[in-house]
Design a protein around this motif. Sequence first.
Motif, PDB file in Angstrom:
ATOM      1  N   ILE A 189     -21.704  55.457  59.909  1.00 30.04           N
ATOM      2  CA  ILE A 189     -21.785  56.920  59.848  1.00 30.04           C
ATOM      3  C   ILE A 189     -20.797  57.482  58.834  1.00 30.04           C
ATOM      4  O   ILE A 189     -21.140  58.316  57.989  1.00 30.04           O
ATOM      5  CB  ILE A 189     -21.507  57.531  61.240  1.00 30.04           C
ATOM      6  N   LEU A 190     -19.555  57.008  58.904  1.00 31.98           N
ATOM      7  CA  LEU A 190     -18.496  57.604  58.104  1.00 31.98           C
ATOM      8  C   LEU A 190     -18.557  57.202  56.633  1.00 31.98           C
ATOM      9  O   LEU A 190     -18.181  57.970  55.751  1.00 31.98           O
ATOM     10  CB  LEU A 190     -17.138  57.234  58.697  1.00 31.98           C
ATOM     11  N   GLN A 191     -19.024  55.987  56.357  1.00 34.96           N
ATOM     12  CA  GLN A 191     -19.084  55.532  54.967  1.00 34.96           C
ATOM     13  C   GLN A 191     -20.079  56.331  54.133  1.00 34.96           C
ATOM     14  O   GLN A 191     -20.020  56.311  52.908  1.00 34.96           O
ATOM     15  CB  GLN A 191     -19.435  54.044  54.912  1.00 34.96           C
ATOM     16  N   SER A 192     -20.991  57.022  54.809  1.00 32.89           N
ATOM     17  CA  SER A 192     -21.982  57.819  54.087  1.00 32.89           C
ATOM     18  C   SER A 192     -21.422  59.160  53.625  1.00 32.89           C
ATOM     19  O   SER A 192     -22.085  59.893  52.884  1.00 32.89           O
ATOM     20  CB  SER A 192     -23.209  58.064  54.980  1.00 32.89           C
TER      21      SER A 192
ATOM     22  N   GLU B  80     -13.080  57.621  53.851  1.00 29.25           N
ATOM     23  CA  GLU B  80     -12.985  56.190  53.529  1.00 29.25           C
ATOM     24  C   GLU B  80     -12.481  55.431  54.759  1.00 29.25           C
ATOM     25  O   GLU B  80     -11.534  55.873  55.412  1.00 29.25           O
ATOM     26  CB  GLU B  80     -12.009  55.994  52.373  1.00 29.25           C
ATOM     27  N   ILE B  81     -13.102  54.319  55.080  1.00 27.45           N
ATOM     28  CA  ILE B  81     -12.614  53.465  56.164  1.00 27.45           C
ATOM     29  C   ILE B  81     -11.492  52.605  55.590  1.00 27.45           C
ATOM     30  O   ILE B  81     -11.729  51.637  54.862  1.00 27.45           O
ATOM     31  CB  ILE B  81     -13.728  52.577  56.755  1.00 27.45           C
ATOM     32  N   ALA B  82     -10.268  52.976  55.915  1.00 23.45           N
ATOM     33  CA  ALA B  82      -9.111  52.298  55.330  1.00 23.45           C
ATOM     34  C   ALA B  82      -8.750  51.025  56.077  1.00 23.45           C
ATOM     35  O   ALA B  82      -8.163  50.110  55.496  1.00 23.45           O
ATOM     36  CB  ALA B  82      -7.908  53.241  55.317  1.00 23.45           C
ATOM     37  N   ALA B  83      -9.075  50.969  57.388  1.00 22.96           N
ATOM     38  CA  ALA B  83      -8.690  49.801  58.181  1.00 22.96           C
ATOM     39  C   ALA B  83      -9.424  49.825  59.510  1.00 22.96           C
ATOM     40  O   ALA B  83      -9.966  50.857  59.933  1.00 22.96           O
ATOM     41  CB  ALA B  83      -7.179  49.789  58.425  1.00 22.96           C
ATOM     42  N   GLU B  84      -9.425  48.662  60.173  1.00 22.97           N
ATOM     43  CA  GLU B  84      -9.968  48.539  61.520  1.00 22.97           C
ATOM     44  C   GLU B  84      -9.033  47.674  62.349  1.00 22.97           C
ATOM     45  O   GLU B  84      -8.273  46.865  61.811  1.00 22.97           O
ATOM     46  CB  GLU B  84     -11.376  47.919  61.505  1.00 22.97           C
TER      47      GLU B  84
ATOM     48  N   VAL C  48     -20.668  60.839  70.773  1.00 22.48           N
ATOM     49  CA  VAL C  48     -20.609  62.054  69.969  1.00 22.48           C
ATOM     50  C   VAL C  48     -21.660  62.006  68.853  1.00 22.48           C
ATOM     51  O   VAL C  48     -21.855  60.969  68.214  1.00 22.48           O
ATOM     52  CB  VAL C  48     -19.189  62.227  69.373  1.00 22.48           C
ATOM     53  N   PRO C  49     -22.380  63.098  68.615  1.00 22.25           N
ATOM     54  CA  PRO C  49     -23.338  63.127  67.504  1.00 22.25           C
ATOM     55  C   PRO C  49     -22.620  62.913  66.177  1.00 22.25           C
ATOM     56  O   PRO C  49     -21.466  63.332  66.005  1.00 22.25           O
ATOM     57  CB  PRO C  49     -23.931  64.543  67.588  1.00 22.25           C
ATOM     58  N   PRO C  50     -23.264  62.261  65.225  1.00 21.54           N
ATOM     59  CA  PRO C  50     -22.616  61.971  63.940  1.00 21.54           C
ATOM     60  C   PRO C  50     -22.026  63.199  63.255  1.00 21.54           C
ATOM     61  O   PRO C  50     -20.922  63.129  62.703  1.00 21.54           O
ATOM     62  CB  PRO C  50     -23.751  61.362  63.112  1.00 21.54           C
ATOM     63  N   THR C  51     -22.738  64.316  63.279  1.00 18.47           N
ATOM     64  CA  THR C  51     -22.221  65.509  62.602  1.00 18.47           C
ATOM     65  C   THR C  51     -20.925  65.994  63.252  1.00 18.47           C
ATOM     66  O   THR C  51     -20.008  66.457  62.561  1.00 18.47           O
ATOM     67  CB  THR C  51     -23.259  66.643  62.638  1.00 18.47           C
TER      68      THR C  51
ATOM     69  N   THR D  66     -18.752  49.163  64.113  1.00 16.16           N
ATOM     70  CA  THR D  66     -19.778  49.072  63.078  1.00 16.16           C
ATOM     71  C   THR D  66     -20.592  50.352  63.007  1.00 16.16           C
ATOM     72  O   THR D  66     -20.895  50.859  61.919  1.00 16.16           O
ATOM     73  CB  THR D  66     -20.714  47.880  63.344  1.00 16.16           C
ATOM     74  N   GLY D  67     -20.937  50.884  64.165  1.00 25.45           N
ATOM     75  CA  GLY D  67     -21.709  52.118  64.191  1.00 25.45           C
ATOM     76  C   GLY D  67     -20.951  53.281  63.578  1.00 25.45           C
ATOM     77  O   GLY D  67     -21.498  54.039  62.757  1.00 25.45           O
TER      78      GLY D  67
END
Length: 229
Positions: A21-24, A29-33, A113-116, A16-17
Amino acid sequence: MTIRVMLVDDQELLRTGFRMILQSQGDIEIAAEAGDGQQALAVLETTRVDVILMDVRMPRLDGVQATRRICLDAGGTPLPDAPHVLILTTFDLDEYAFAALKAGASGFLLKDVPPTELVAAIRAVHAGDAVVAPTTTRRMIDRFAEVLPTPQTAPGATVLAPLTDREREVFLLVAQGLSNGEIAAKLTLSEATVKTHVGRILAKLRLRDRVQAVVLAYEAGLVRAGSTD
């Protein structure tokens, strides 16, 4: 171009975390989990993914085994069209991360790891680069050199047979952890020329990235753990 990412971790909170971060990011694109390696393999049968964030310690099928099945064929040859795998580890220089590099991963990240840096790492491997710096890869291999097979013969000539003399020089410098700029200075070449040589080397030796080149050099006995020349 949109980068399609799959998150593979048995901790839903962590996924979730990363997802938040990535969806922003406009180009990710989050294609799958997936909650483990077995589920990840099943998802990949029907879903196109560019980059996988892969945990190592998971039930049913761990990240190392899953990475091997995703990145390598039955004979251990890298699959050119496989997604790029970034290994998620809790501790720096984790032996699991090293095993995953041997299994075909393009690098590793710490879970804090930092988001950037996370975003930059995903973009880097999608572009064909290795996230782990060559010098960091070498420190990992130096530390875990005992798990590498000891060559029974001197295989270097066989390994390097497809390469030209100049490409052999460049390959050995890559294996020693030098950057393109450092190689260019050492051989009196332009960085663009070195980059071209590195690309041809990876193609001829059927390697995915510089990380795999370093691993190959150690396994073939072309570079010794702890050596500096």
